[in-house]
Design a protein around this motif. Structure first.
Motif, PDB file in Angstrom:
ATOM      1  N   ILE A 133       0.854  -1.193   0.000  1.00 30.48           N
ATOM      2  CA  ILE A 133       0.000   0.000   0.000  1.00 30.48           C
ATOM      3  C   ILE A 133       0.889   1.242   0.000  1.00 30.48           C
ATOM      4  CG2 ILE A 133      -1.707   1.356   1.288  1.00 30.48           C
ATOM      5  CD1 ILE A 133      -2.845  -1.303   2.318  1.00 30.48           C
ATOM      6  N   ILE A 134       0.624   2.128  -0.954  1.00 29.83           N
ATOM      7  CA  ILE A 134       1.345   3.399  -1.050  1.00 29.83           C
ATOM      8  C   ILE A 134       0.435   4.507  -0.546  1.00 29.83           C
ATOM      9  CG2 ILE A 134       2.357   5.105  -2.617  1.00 29.83           C
ATOM     10  CD1 ILE A 134       3.326   2.792  -4.336  1.00 29.83           C
ATOM     11  N   LYS A 135       0.983   5.319   0.322  1.00 34.67           N
ATOM     12  CA  LYS A 135       0.261   6.450   0.902  1.00 34.67           C
ATOM     13  C   LYS A 135       0.735   7.721   0.206  1.00 34.67           C
ATOM     14  CE  LYS A 135      -0.176   8.594   5.503  1.00 34.67           C
ATOM     15  NZ  LYS A 135       0.244   8.435   6.920  1.00 34.67           N
ATOM     16  N   VAL A 136      -0.210   8.568  -0.216  1.00 30.68           N
ATOM     17  CA  VAL A 136       0.129   9.860  -0.821  1.00 30.68           C
ATOM     18  C   VAL A 136      -0.414  10.962   0.077  1.00 30.68           C
ATOM     19  CG1 VAL A 136      -0.068  11.349  -2.845  1.00 30.68           C
ATOM     20  CG2 VAL A 136       0.036   8.871  -3.146  1.00 30.68           C
ATOM     21  N   LYS A 137       0.489  11.625   0.787  1.00 33.27           N
ATOM     22  CA  LYS A 137       0.096  12.746   1.636  1.00 33.27           C
ATOM     23  C   LYS A 137       0.082  14.023   0.789  1.00 33.27           C
ATOM     24  CE  LYS A 137       3.285  12.304   4.815  1.00 33.27           C
ATOM     25  NZ  LYS A 137       4.074  12.382   6.053  1.00 33.27           N
ATOM     26  N   GLU A 138      -0.731  14.982   1.199  1.00 31.78           N
ATOM     27  CA  GLU A 138      -0.834  16.274   0.514  1.00 31.78           C
ATOM     28  C   GLU A 138      -1.145  16.106  -0.976  1.00 31.78           C
ATOM     29  OE1 GLU A 138       2.449  18.900   1.457  1.00 31.78           O
ATOM     30  OE2 GLU A 138       2.615  18.038   3.460  1.00 31.78           O
ATOM     31  N   CYS A 139      -2.089  15.248  -1.287  1.00 26.86           N
ATOM     32  CA  CYS A 139      -2.472  14.957  -2.674  1.00 26.86           C
ATOM     33  C   CYS A 139      -2.979  16.223  -3.372  1.00 26.86           C
ATOM     34  CB  CYS A 139      -3.543  13.874  -2.702  1.00 26.86           C
ATOM     35  SG  CYS A 139      -4.147  13.493  -4.361  1.00 26.86           S
ATOM     36  N   ALA A 140      -2.371  16.545  -4.513  1.00 25.85           N
ATOM     37  CA  ALA A 140      -2.750  17.746  -5.263  1.00 25.85           C
ATOM     38  C   ALA A 140      -4.109  17.608  -5.927  1.00 25.85           C
ATOM     39  CB  ALA A 140      -1.696  18.057  -6.321  1.00 25.85           C
ATOM     40  N   MET A 141      -4.491  16.370  -6.257  1.00 26.51           N
ATOM     41  CA  MET A 141      -5.733  16.137  -6.989  1.00 26.51           C
ATOM     42  C   MET A 141      -6.973  16.380  -6.135  1.00 26.51           C
ATOM     43  SD  MET A 141      -5.245  15.297 -10.123  1.00 26.51           S
ATOM     44  CE  MET A 141      -4.001  14.691 -11.208  1.00 26.51           C
ATOM     45  N   CYS A 142      -6.933  15.940  -4.885  1.00 22.84           N
ATOM     46  CA  CYS A 142      -8.194  15.920  -4.132  1.00 22.84           C
ATOM     47  C   CYS A 142      -8.151  16.624  -2.789  1.00 22.84           C
ATOM     48  CB  CYS A 142      -8.640  14.477  -3.928  1.00 22.84           C
ATOM     49  SG  CYS A 142      -7.565  13.583  -2.790  1.00 22.84           S
ATOM     50  N   GLY A 143      -6.979  17.066  -2.337  1.00 25.16           N
ATOM     51  CA  GLY A 143      -6.910  17.730  -1.043  1.00 25.16           C
ATOM     52  C   GLY A 143      -7.877  18.907  -0.979  1.00 25.16           C
ATOM     53  N   GLY A 144      -8.692  18.956   0.060  1.00 27.51           N
ATOM     54  CA  GLY A 144      -9.642  20.056   0.220  1.00 27.51           C
ATOM     55  C   GLY A 144     -10.997  19.826  -0.430  1.00 27.51           C
ATOM     56  N   LEU A 145     -11.133  18.750  -1.208  1.00 22.74           N
ATOM     57  CA  LEU A 145     -12.426  18.435  -1.827  1.00 22.74           C
ATOM     58  C   LEU A 145     -13.187  17.442  -0.963  1.00 22.74           C
ATOM     59  CD1 LEU A 145     -11.319  18.056  -5.550  1.00 22.74           C
ATOM     60  CD2 LEU A 145     -12.363  20.039  -4.465  1.00 22.74           C
ATOM     61  N   GLU A 146     -14.485  17.322  -1.199  1.00 29.71           N
ATOM     62  CA  GLU A 146     -15.306  16.356  -0.463  1.00 29.71           C
ATOM     63  C   GLU A 146     -16.037  15.465  -1.449  1.00 29.71           C
ATOM     64  OE1 GLU A 146     -17.898  18.158   2.407  1.00 29.71           O
ATOM     65  OE2 GLU A 146     -16.291  19.413   3.223  1.00 29.71           O
ATOM     66  N   GLU A 147     -15.890  14.177  -1.260  1.00 31.87           N
ATOM     67  CA  GLU A 147     -16.514  13.199  -2.158  1.00 31.87           C
ATOM     68  C   GLU A 147     -16.759  11.914  -1.368  1.00 31.87           C
ATOM     69  OE1 GLU A 147     -18.458  12.055  -5.130  1.00 31.87           O
ATOM     70  OE2 GLU A 147     -17.478  13.975  -5.396  1.00 31.87           O
ATOM     71  N   LYS A 148     -17.793  11.172  -1.762  1.00 33.27           N
ATOM     72  CA  LYS A 148     -18.122   9.924  -1.058  1.00 33.27           C
ATOM     73  C   LYS A 148     -17.198   8.777  -1.450  1.00 33.27           C
ATOM     74  CE  LYS A 148     -22.959  11.110  -0.512  1.00 33.27           C
ATOM     75  NZ  LYS A 148     -24.333  10.868  -0.938  1.00 33.27           N
ATOM     76  N   GLU A 149     -16.692   8.806  -2.683  1.00 32.93           N
ATOM     77  CA  GLU A 149     -15.860   7.715  -3.186  1.00 32.93           C
ATOM     78  C   GLU A 149     -14.471   8.236  -3.550  1.00 32.93           C
ATOM     79  OE1 GLU A 149     -17.766   5.739  -6.436  1.00 32.93           O
ATOM     80  OE2 GLU A 149     -19.707   5.748  -5.436  1.00 32.93           O
ATOM     81  N   PRO A 150     -13.464   7.338  -3.581  1.00 31.51           N
ATOM     82  CA  PRO A 150     -12.132   7.755  -4.030  1.00 31.51           C
ATOM     83  C   PRO A 150     -12.206   8.364  -5.428  1.00 31.51           C
ATOM     84  CG  PRO A 150     -12.029   5.572  -3.052  1.00 31.51           C
ATOM     85  CD  PRO A 150     -13.486   5.927  -3.178  1.00 31.51           C
ATOM     86  N   MET A 151     -11.379   9.389  -5.678  1.00 30.37           N
ATOM     87  CA  MET A 151     -11.478  10.089  -6.954  1.00 30.37           C
ATOM     88  C   MET A 151     -10.153  10.257  -7.692  1.00 30.37           C
ATOM     89  SD  MET A 151     -12.200  14.009  -5.659  1.00 30.37           S
ATOM     90  CE  MET A 151     -11.862  14.722  -7.259  1.00 30.37           C
ATOM     91  N   CYS A 152      -9.064   9.699  -7.166  1.00 22.81           N
ATOM     92  CA  CYS A 152      -7.747   9.913  -7.777  1.00 22.81           C
ATOM     93  C   CYS A 152      -7.417   8.810  -8.787  1.00 22.81           C
ATOM     94  CB  CYS A 152      -6.681  10.012  -6.692  1.00 22.81           C
ATOM     95  SG  CYS A 152      -7.003  11.354  -5.530  1.00 22.81           S
ATOM     96  N   HIS A 153      -8.236   8.700  -9.829  1.00 22.91           N
ATOM     97  CA  HIS A 153      -8.070   7.630 -10.824  1.00 22.91           C
ATOM     98  C   HIS A 153      -6.804   7.820 -11.651  1.00 22.91           C
ATOM     99  CE1 HIS A 153     -12.075   6.536  -9.654  1.00 22.91           C
ATOM    100  NE2 HIS A 153     -12.523   7.725 -10.005  1.00 22.91           N
ATOM    101  N   PHE A 154      -6.471   9.065 -11.987  1.00 31.71           N
ATOM    102  CA  PHE A 154      -5.245   9.330 -12.746  1.00 31.71           C
ATOM    103  C   PHE A 154      -4.022   8.902 -11.929  1.00 31.71           C
ATOM    104  CE2 PHE A 154      -1.601  11.883 -14.029  1.00 31.71           C
ATOM    105  CZ  PHE A 154      -1.604  11.718 -15.407  1.00 31.71           C
ATOM    106  N   ASP A 155      -3.996   9.281 -10.647  1.00 31.51           N
ATOM    107  CA  ASP A 155      -2.885   8.895  -9.773  1.00 31.51           C
ATOM    108  C   ASP A 155      -2.769   7.377  -9.650  1.00 31.51           C
ATOM    109  OD1 ASP A 155      -2.389  11.550  -9.393  1.00 31.51           O
ATOM    110  OD2 ASP A 155      -2.826  11.577  -7.253  1.00 31.51           O
ATOM    111  N   ALA A 156      -3.915   6.706  -9.541  1.00 27.70           N
ATOM    112  CA  ALA A 156      -3.901   5.238  -9.440  1.00 27.70           C
ATOM    113  C   ALA A 156      -3.262   4.631 -10.685  1.00 27.70           C
ATOM    114  CB  ALA A 156      -5.320   4.705  -9.247  1.00 27.70           C
TER     115      ALA A 156
END
Length: 197
Positions: A133-156
């Protein structure tokens, strides 16, 4: 703040014709192969392998240099993610990330970590090894946003392509926790696909 994009029926049908194709029995599904290639080629155009950063001069002749404010970028990502989810096409973002991750050809995790850090995409850490498992802190894609499901598909996808170069094995990456869901970081599980004998 809510932002709504409205299309009239005629415009909606126009976009549907452009963005979708039909299979042999008439079911429509997204045709994003050309889009994936186009986006990845654009990313490659200004990427400096030696510095592991993007060269803005190769992308634009704007007089004002520098990046757009992060909050404007995030709200654009949020709107795009909503529209992509409505189309059922998160896989396209994953594929774009995957192809670019392979292009990066990192030799080890340290190089991948350096790429994320130098381009302000986030801070990578290995959270666990079994499962990986890789942890990404301070994610530029989603930090500060609110969503029910994971949204970092490009990063994945980017992690999948890059980790295949590092591990020399086929992998699938799934975001299991996302900062947009309220977690402290984004967590990506890397599953190594066993080759069939």
């Amino acid at each position: 703040m809510q932002i709504h994009l409205k299309f009239n029926k005629e415009l909606g049908e126009f976009f549907e014709d452009i963005l979708c194709k039909e299979d042999n029995i008439g079911n429509k599904f997204p045709n994003d192969d050309e889009l994936v290639c186009e986006v990845v080629e654009h990313l490659k155009k200004g990427f400096n392998r030696e510095k592991m950063t993007f060269d803005e001069e190769k992308y634009t002749d704007r007089k004002i240099k520098g990046y757009i404010p992060l909050e404007i970028f995030r709200i654009m990502i949020y709107i795009l993610m909503k529209k992509i989810k409505e189309r059922g096409s998160e896989i396209t973002l994953y594929e774009m990330g995957y192809e670019f991750g392979k292009f990066l050809e990192p030799k080890n995790f340290r190089e991948l970590k350096k790429f994320f850090r130098k381009n302000n995409l986030g801070i990578l850490e290995i959270e666990s090894r079994k499962p990986l498992i890789i942890k990404v802190k301070e994610c530029a894609m989603c930090g500060g946003l609110e969503e029910k499901e994971p949204m970092c598909h490009f990063d994945a996808g980017l992690l999948a392509g890059a980790m295949e170069c590092i591990l020399k094995k086929t992998v699938v990456v799934n975001e299991i926790k996302c900062m947009a869901q309220g977690y402290d970081a984004c967590y990506f599980e890397i599953e190594i696909i066993k080759n069939k004998k």
